[in-house]
Design a protein around this motif. Structure first.
Motif, mmCIF file in Angstrom:
data_model
loop_
_atom_site.group_PDB
_atom_site.id
_atom_site.type_symbol
_atom_site.label_atom_id
_atom_site.label_comp_id
_atom_site.label_asym_id
_atom_site.label_seq_id
_atom_site.Cartn_x
_atom_site.Cartn_y
_atom_site.Cartn_z
ATOM 1 N N THR A 113 0.822 -1.214 0.000
ATOM 2 C CA THR A 113 0.000 0.000 0.000
ATOM 3 C C THR A 113 0.858 1.267 0.000
ATOM 4 O OG1 THR A 113 -0.114 -0.028 2.426
ATOM 5 C CG2 THR A 113 -1.911 -1.114 1.221
ATOM 6 N N ARG A 114 2.148 1.152 0.339
ATOM 7 C CA ARG A 114 2.955 2.368 0.529
ATOM 8 C C ARG A 114 4.291 2.358 -0.217
ATOM 9 N NH1 ARG A 114 2.244 4.023 6.937
ATOM 10 N NH2 ARG A 114 0.001 3.575 7.077
ATOM 11 N N THR A 115 4.751 1.203 -0.664
ATOM 12 C CA THR A 115 6.111 1.139 -1.199
ATOM 13 C C THR A 115 6.131 0.690 -2.665
ATOM 14 O OG1 THR A 115 6.329 -1.110 -0.303
ATOM 15 C CG2 THR A 115 7.151 0.704 1.054
ATOM 16 N N MET A 116 5.070 1.035 -3.405
ATOM 17 C CA MET A 116 4.951 0.581 -4.779
ATOM 18 C C MET A 116 6.123 1.059 -5.630
ATOM 19 S SD MET A 116 1.754 1.089 -7.433
ATOM 20 C CE MET A 116 1.945 2.873 -7.560
ATOM 21 N N HIS A 117 6.545 2.315 -5.484
ATOM 22 C CA HIS A 117 7.588 2.860 -6.340
ATOM 23 C C HIS A 117 8.930 2.173 -6.100
ATOM 24 C CE1 HIS A 117 5.034 5.950 -8.023
ATOM 25 N NE2 HIS A 117 4.624 6.273 -6.807
ATOM 26 N N TRP A 118 9.194 1.763 -4.867
ATOM 27 C CA TRP A 118 10.450 1.054 -4.578
ATOM 28 C C TRP A 118 10.520 -0.228 -5.389
ATOM 29 C CZ3 TRP A 118 12.343 -3.567 -2.792
ATOM 30 C CH2 TRP A 118 13.666 -3.589 -2.315
ATOM 31 N N PHE A 119 9.399 -0.951 -5.440
ATOM 32 C CA PHE A 119 9.381 -2.218 -6.184
ATOM 33 C C PHE A 119 9.426 -1.993 -7.691
ATOM 34 C CE2 PHE A 119 7.513 -3.600 -2.107
ATOM 35 C CZ PHE A 119 8.342 -4.674 -1.841
ATOM 36 N N ILE A 120 8.736 -0.969 -8.185
ATOM 37 C CA ILE A 120 8.727 -0.692 -9.616
ATOM 38 C C ILE A 120 10.140 -0.377 -10.104
ATOM 39 C CG2 ILE A 120 7.968 0.991 -11.347
ATOM 40 C CD1 ILE A 120 5.259 1.058 -9.900
ATOM 41 N N VAL A 138 -0.968 -4.860 -6.381
ATOM 42 C CA VAL A 138 -0.317 -6.134 -6.681
ATOM 43 C C VAL A 138 0.765 -5.878 -7.726
ATOM 44 C CG1 VAL A 138 -0.601 -8.506 -7.483
ATOM 45 C CG2 VAL A 138 -2.450 -7.377 -6.203
ATOM 46 N N LEU A 139 2.002 -6.263 -7.378
ATOM 47 C CA LEU A 139 3.144 -6.041 -8.262
ATOM 48 C C LEU A 139 3.846 -7.362 -8.513
ATOM 49 C CD1 LEU A 139 4.529 -2.894 -6.421
ATOM 50 C CD2 LEU A 139 3.227 -2.865 -8.542
ATOM 51 N N VAL A 140 4.227 -7.607 -9.778
ATOM 52 C CA VAL A 140 4.824 -8.889 -10.155
ATOM 53 C C VAL A 140 6.194 -8.642 -10.792
ATOM 54 C CG1 VAL A 140 4.575 -10.944 -11.595
ATOM 55 C CG2 VAL A 140 2.553 -9.906 -10.542
ATOM 56 N N LYS A 141 7.134 -9.532 -10.499
ATOM 57 C CA LYS A 141 8.436 -9.502 -11.167
ATOM 58 C C LYS A 141 8.697 -10.856 -11.803
ATOM 59 C CE LYS A 141 13.304 -8.350 -10.662
ATOM 60 N NZ LYS A 141 14.374 -7.831 -9.759
#
Length: 449
Positions: free
Chosen positions: A408-415, A443-446
């Motif tokens: 919910t808060r760290t999306m940009h770090w993962f992107i 939801v973020l996928v790598k």
């Protein structure tokens, strides 16, 4: 009256508490350069040592006296002589060394005997104990140079020193020794400290010196802004020492490093080289993650590994503040105990500073990375990326094609690290059933190519 702010004091005290617990009952040999005393820093340093002693640490204090001996020689109009990085101690120099040592012992004892008024350790009662703990031998004649009254340590009376510190005293030692026939020898503080630490099999040997530590680039050793190597494995320290010229001045990189390597090779767990110029440097070195100088250890203290049941308490302590502020979904102790095998942790000297869990969904060839957490103390130093890479390695070893996170808060770090946002419907069926639609996590996928 000073104000105490719970929002800053409580987290700070909690971060210090593990070090207090880890150090209690340990034996530290602290060696201070005479320059510390000449710079007028003895009073505050005595206060810091009193605080350290109050936490249950056993202390042996060894002082140097290079500038004080120089002052005595200058007053007598007698020139100093050095060779092979050591003082040639003739009769006049020996007399000056004895006078300087006596004066310094008086000043140090006075600093600890006045009850440390108007300090955090006011009214503390600290006993300093001195004695003839050192048996010395002469350096002799080296390359045609007669060192006369300059000596090396032959033996430390470790049993007597140990008995004194076990009874709560701080043992104070000067760089002087006597032969079995009563002849006096001028020793180096570094030799005395190293020999004492080895004889006691001390947990730490701490050099409080005129240098900041071991520079990453030894050619920049004289640059006050040069970057310091915070931690050196013994093998790396030996390699570096072998590439350096023989030291002449205490500011030479090899000067303290040679003694640190000797101590580490002979059973001393940790050797620190820290600056006296930084106020409270010994407190910061002992009770913070990064410290202020260089630490030499037989092995790297930091390890990135899979978690074990012994790590459960550390994981809980690490993630609890992030659960409280809503960054992470709350997990019970029972849940973490059940899933501890899924966790990867970064541990430094017994303290957990980072973690993440990996929950596989083999039928969908993917896995969820959850509870990725790095302590605020070390954020920005790359630990999060190191954990991520280790989790990716674990996922590949399982034959998975991707990993995903819910945040919910760290999306940009993962992107920034190769993750792409997808619709929650992408989730494996088993995970989709547990998705919290009220929390509305991204939801973020790598992909693991």
């Amino acid at each position: 009256m000073s104000l105490v702010f719970p929002h800053t004091f409580v987290p700070w005290f909690r971060s210090v508490a593990p070090y207090i617990h880890a150090h209690r009952g340990k034996t530290f040999v602290v060696a201070i350069a005479g320059e510390l005393i000449a710079a007028g820093k003895l009073a505050t340093f005595a206060q810091d040592l009193a605080i350290i002693h109050a936490t249950g640490i056993k202390l042996v204090l060894i002082h140097g006296f290079r500038p004080q001996v120089e002052e005595q020689l200058t007053a007598k109009g007698h020139a100093s002589r050095f060779s092979h990085g050591m003082r040639v101690t003739d009769a006049v120099a020996l007399d000056c060394a004895q006078e300087a040592a006596g004066q310094l012992r008086y000043e140090i004892e006075a600093a600890f005997s006045q009850g440390l008024p108007n300090t955090p350790m006011a009214h503390s009662q600290i006993r300093l104990l001195s004695g003839n703990f050192i048996t010395a031998r002469p350096v002799g004649i080296v390359d045609g140079v007669d060192f006369q009254h300059t000596g090396f340590v032959r033996r430390i009376d470790a049993m007597s020193v140990r008995r004194a510190i076990d009874f709560g005293s701080i043992v104070l030692m000067s760089p002087f020794g006597f032969s079995p026939t009563g002849e006096a020898f001028n020793l180096s503080m570094e030799d005395v400290a190293t020999s004492t630490a080895i004889a006691l099999q001390a947990d730490k040997l701490i050099f409080v010196t005129e240098v900041r530590g071991v520079p990453m680039d030894p050619s920049q050793a004289n640059d006050p802004e040069c970057e310091i190597d915070q931690e050196l494995a013994l093998a790396d320290a030996e390699k570096l020492l072998g590439a350096l010229p023989n030291p002449v001045q205490p500011t030479d990189t090899a000067f303290y490093l040679q003694h640190a390597v000797k101590a580490a090779k002979n059973g001393v767990d940790r050797v620190h080289i820290i600056p006296y110029s930084v106020d409270g440097s010994i407190l910061m070195e002992l009770f913070t993650h990064d410290g202020v100088g260089t630490m030499i250890v037989d092995e790297k203290l930091e390890s990135l590994r899979e978690a074990t049941p012994d790590d459960i308490g550390g994981i809980l302590q690490l993630i609890e503040p992030f659960e409280r502020d809503g960054t992470l979904v709350k997990r019970s102790r029972t849940e973490i105990e059940r899933d501890v095998g899924h966790y990867t942790v970064i541990e430094h000297d017994g303290i957990i500073f980072g973690c993440a869990a990996l929950y596989p969904y083999p039928e969908a060839k993917t896995a969820e990375m959850a509870a990725l957490t790095v302590s605020p103390e070390v954020q920005g130093q790359g630990d999060g990326e190191r954990i991520l890479k280790r989790v990716e390695q674990r996922a590949r070893a399982m034959g998975l094609d991707s990993i995903f996170v819910l945040t919910t808060r760290t999306m940009h770090w993962f992107i920034k690290r190769g993750f792409q946002q997808v619709d929650p419907d992408w989730l494996p069926e088993a995970r989709k059933r547990k998705y919290n639609w009220d929390r509305r996590s991204k939801v973020l996928v790598k992909r693991l190519g």
